[in-house]
Design an enzyme around this catalytic site. Structure first.
Site, PDB file in Angstrom:
ATOM      1  N   ARG A   1       0.847  -1.190   0.000  1.00 26.12           N
ATOM      2  CA  ARG A   1       0.000   0.000   0.000  1.00 26.12           C
ATOM      3  C   ARG A   1       0.878   1.234   0.000  1.00 26.12           C
ATOM      4  O   ARG A   1       1.814   1.307   0.796  1.00 26.12           O
ATOM      5  CB  ARG A   1      -0.776   0.001   1.328  1.00 26.12           C
TER       6      ARG A   1
ATOM      7  N   ASP B   1       0.039  -1.469  12.578  1.00 27.80           N
ATOM      8  CA  ASP B   1       0.603  -2.079  11.369  1.00 27.80           C
ATOM      9  C   ASP B   1       1.007  -3.516  11.689  1.00 27.80           C
ATOM     10  O   ASP B   1       1.982  -3.752  12.414  1.00 27.80           O
ATOM     11  CB  ASP B   1       1.816  -1.253  10.910  1.00 27.80           C
TER      12      ASP B   1
ATOM     13  N   ASP C   1       4.658  -4.584  10.712  1.00 25.50           N
ATOM     14  CA  ASP C   1       5.694  -4.017  11.588  1.00 25.50           C
ATOM     15  C   ASP C   1       5.705  -4.739  12.932  1.00 25.50           C
ATOM     16  O   ASP C   1       6.769  -5.057  13.470  1.00 25.50           O
ATOM     17  CB  ASP C   1       5.433  -2.525  11.840  1.00 25.50           C
TER      18      ASP C   1
HETATM   19  C1  PRP Z   1      -1.126  -4.046   4.803  1.00 25.72           C
HETATM   20  C2  PRP Z   1      -1.905  -5.325   5.034  1.00 25.72           C
HETATM   21  C3  PRP Z   1      -2.704  -5.470   3.775  1.00 25.72           C
HETATM   22  C4  PRP Z   1      -3.001  -4.040   3.427  1.00 25.72           C
HETATM   23  C5  PRP Z   1      -4.405  -3.720   3.850  1.00 25.72           C
HETATM   24  O1  PRP Z   1      -0.038  -4.269   4.029  1.00 25.72           O
HETATM   25  O2  PRP Z   1      -1.124  -6.434   5.297  1.00 25.72           O
HETATM   26  O3  PRP Z   1      -2.003  -6.100   2.739  1.00 25.72           O
HETATM   27  O4  PRP Z   1      -2.080  -3.212   4.162  1.00 25.72           O
HETATM   28  O5  PRP Z   1      -4.769  -2.461   3.434  1.00 25.72           O
HETATM   29  P1  PRP Z   1      -5.829  -2.222   2.259  1.00 25.72           P
HETATM   30  O6  PRP Z   1      -6.985  -3.128   2.538  1.00 25.72           O
HETATM   31  O7  PRP Z   1      -6.183  -0.772   2.424  1.00 25.72           O
HETATM   32  O8  PRP Z   1      -5.179  -2.502   0.948  1.00 25.72           O
HETATM   33  P2  PRP Z   1       1.057  -3.152   3.641  1.00 25.72           P
HETATM   34  O9  PRP Z   1       0.847  -2.724   2.229  1.00 25.72           O
HETATM   35  O10 PRP Z   1       1.097  -2.087   4.677  1.00 25.72           O
HETATM   36  O11 PRP Z   1       2.387  -3.972   3.638  1.00 25.72           O
HETATM   37  P3  PRP Z   1       3.051  -4.948   4.709  1.00 25.72           P
HETATM   38  O12 PRP Z   1       2.347  -6.254   4.582  1.00 25.72           O
HETATM   39  O13 PRP Z   1       4.467  -4.998   4.248  1.00 25.72           O
HETATM   40  O14 PRP Z   1       2.894  -4.333   6.076  1.00 25.72           O
HETATM   41  N1  URA Z   2      -2.475  -2.423   7.302  1.00 26.57           N
HETATM   42  C1  URA Z   2      -2.234  -2.686   8.609  1.00 26.57           C
HETATM   43  O1  URA Z   2      -1.280  -3.417   8.939  1.00 26.57           O
HETATM   44  N2  URA Z   2      -3.053  -2.153   9.518  1.00 26.57           N
HETATM   45  C2  URA Z   2      -4.107  -1.376   9.193  1.00 26.57           C
HETATM   46  O2  URA Z   2      -4.840  -0.920  10.095  1.00 26.57           O
HETATM   47  C3  URA Z   2      -4.342  -1.103   7.835  1.00 26.57           C
HETATM   48  C4  URA Z   2      -3.516  -1.643   6.911  1.00 26.57           C
END
Ligand code: PRP
Ligand code: URA
Length: 242
Positions: free
Chosen positions: A136, A234, A237
């Site tokens: 994202r 997150d 993280d």
């Molecule tokens: C997070 C999560 C989803 C997404 C959800 O991933 O794991 O994939 O955000 O958000 P959305 O429904 O608005 O698309 P992120 O892209 O932050 O990457 P990460 O898995 O590396 O934390």
């Molecule tokens: N991704 C996350 O990890 N947390 C949220 O709340 C939204 C997107």
């Protein structure tokens, strides 16, 4: 003189009168028949309480997330078709049971979705797992597809799509479109998710009516940065870094 024995304290689900038990916040209900929310048991709510707490340290976050992931995988497997299967027990009797029909694979949306792979492997030995790297954009919340590597025969498999967080739904929608473009029928996709936003999950369920969603909790909504509220922050993280 004998001392009368104190009455035994009640244990189990009747340990307290119903009105004395703590009232926890439970998932919002969703009417769509393709959305399956895990039963809101005291155990699940206690696990979610642990991982939502900002003071939970990483080791505990991983441990309690893994327990919820295991519940999601076990429930997800209930949505796969079975055929009749009779076996003979060691004492020579027949038991009329069932066995799974068809092949499966996992597909994780990287990075956070990879945290769900072990739970799937624990239940399905040597399961094939594909990866889709979608991130994202931190400013716009729009998903970007960077990479995918999927089993070659994915079109013949049931796909368990793994991502713990569903906020706007952009990432999961993009991942489903990748799977459909590789020939996976929508009805063979099962999305396993920990926490979803109500708006997002409703429109996702309507857009893909034949796909099934298994989630542990539908939360209150999204904040101005498109983070789920109350959420857990997150996930990636907290599972991998903090
Ligand atoms: C997070 C999560 C989803 C997404 C959800 O991933 O794991 O994939 O955000 O958000 P959305 O429904 O608005 O698309 P992120 O892209 O932050 O990457 P990460 O898995 O590396 O934390
Ligand atoms: N991704 C996350 O990890 N947390 C949220 O709340 C939204 C997107």
């Amino acid at each position: 003189s004998t001392v009368p024995e104190a009455p035994a304290a009640p244990i189990g689900p009747k340990y307290k009168e119903e009105e004395e038990k703590p009232q926890a916040t439970v998932s919002k209900p969703i009417k769509h028949s393709n959305v399956h929310i895990l039963p809101q048991t005291p155990q699940l709510i206690a696990l979610l309480t642990m991982i939502r707490d900002k003071s939970t340290v990483r080791g505990d976050f991983i441990f309690y997330s893994n327990r919820i992931i295991r519940l999601l995988v076990e429930e997800g497997l209930n949505h796969l078709p079975v055929i009749s299967s009779s076996v003979t027990t060691p004492i020579g009797h027949t038991y009329s049971g069932v066995q799974f029909e068809g092949k499966i694979c996992g597909v994780s949306i990287m990075r956070a979705g990879e945290a769900m792979e072990q739970g799937l492997r624990d239940c399905c030995r040597s399961v094939r797992i594909g990866k889709i790297l979608i991130q994202r954009d931190e400013e716009t919340s729009k998903p970007r597809l960077f990479y995918d590597k999927l089993p070659e025969d994915i079109a013949q498999r049931y796909c368990l799509l793994l991502d713990p967080m569903f906020a706007t739904g952009g990432s999961a929608t993009m991942a489903v479109e990748v799977l459909i473009s590789r020939g996976v029928p929508e009805e063979r996709i099962l999305f396993l998710n920990l926490i979803a936003s109500p708006e997002g999950i409703r429109s996702f369920a309507e857009r893909f009516p034949k796909l099934r969603i298994v989630t542990a909790f539908v939360d209150q909504g999204l904040d101005e940065k498109n983070y789920i509220i109350p959420g857990l922050g997150d996930f990636g993280d907290r599972f991998y870094c903090i």
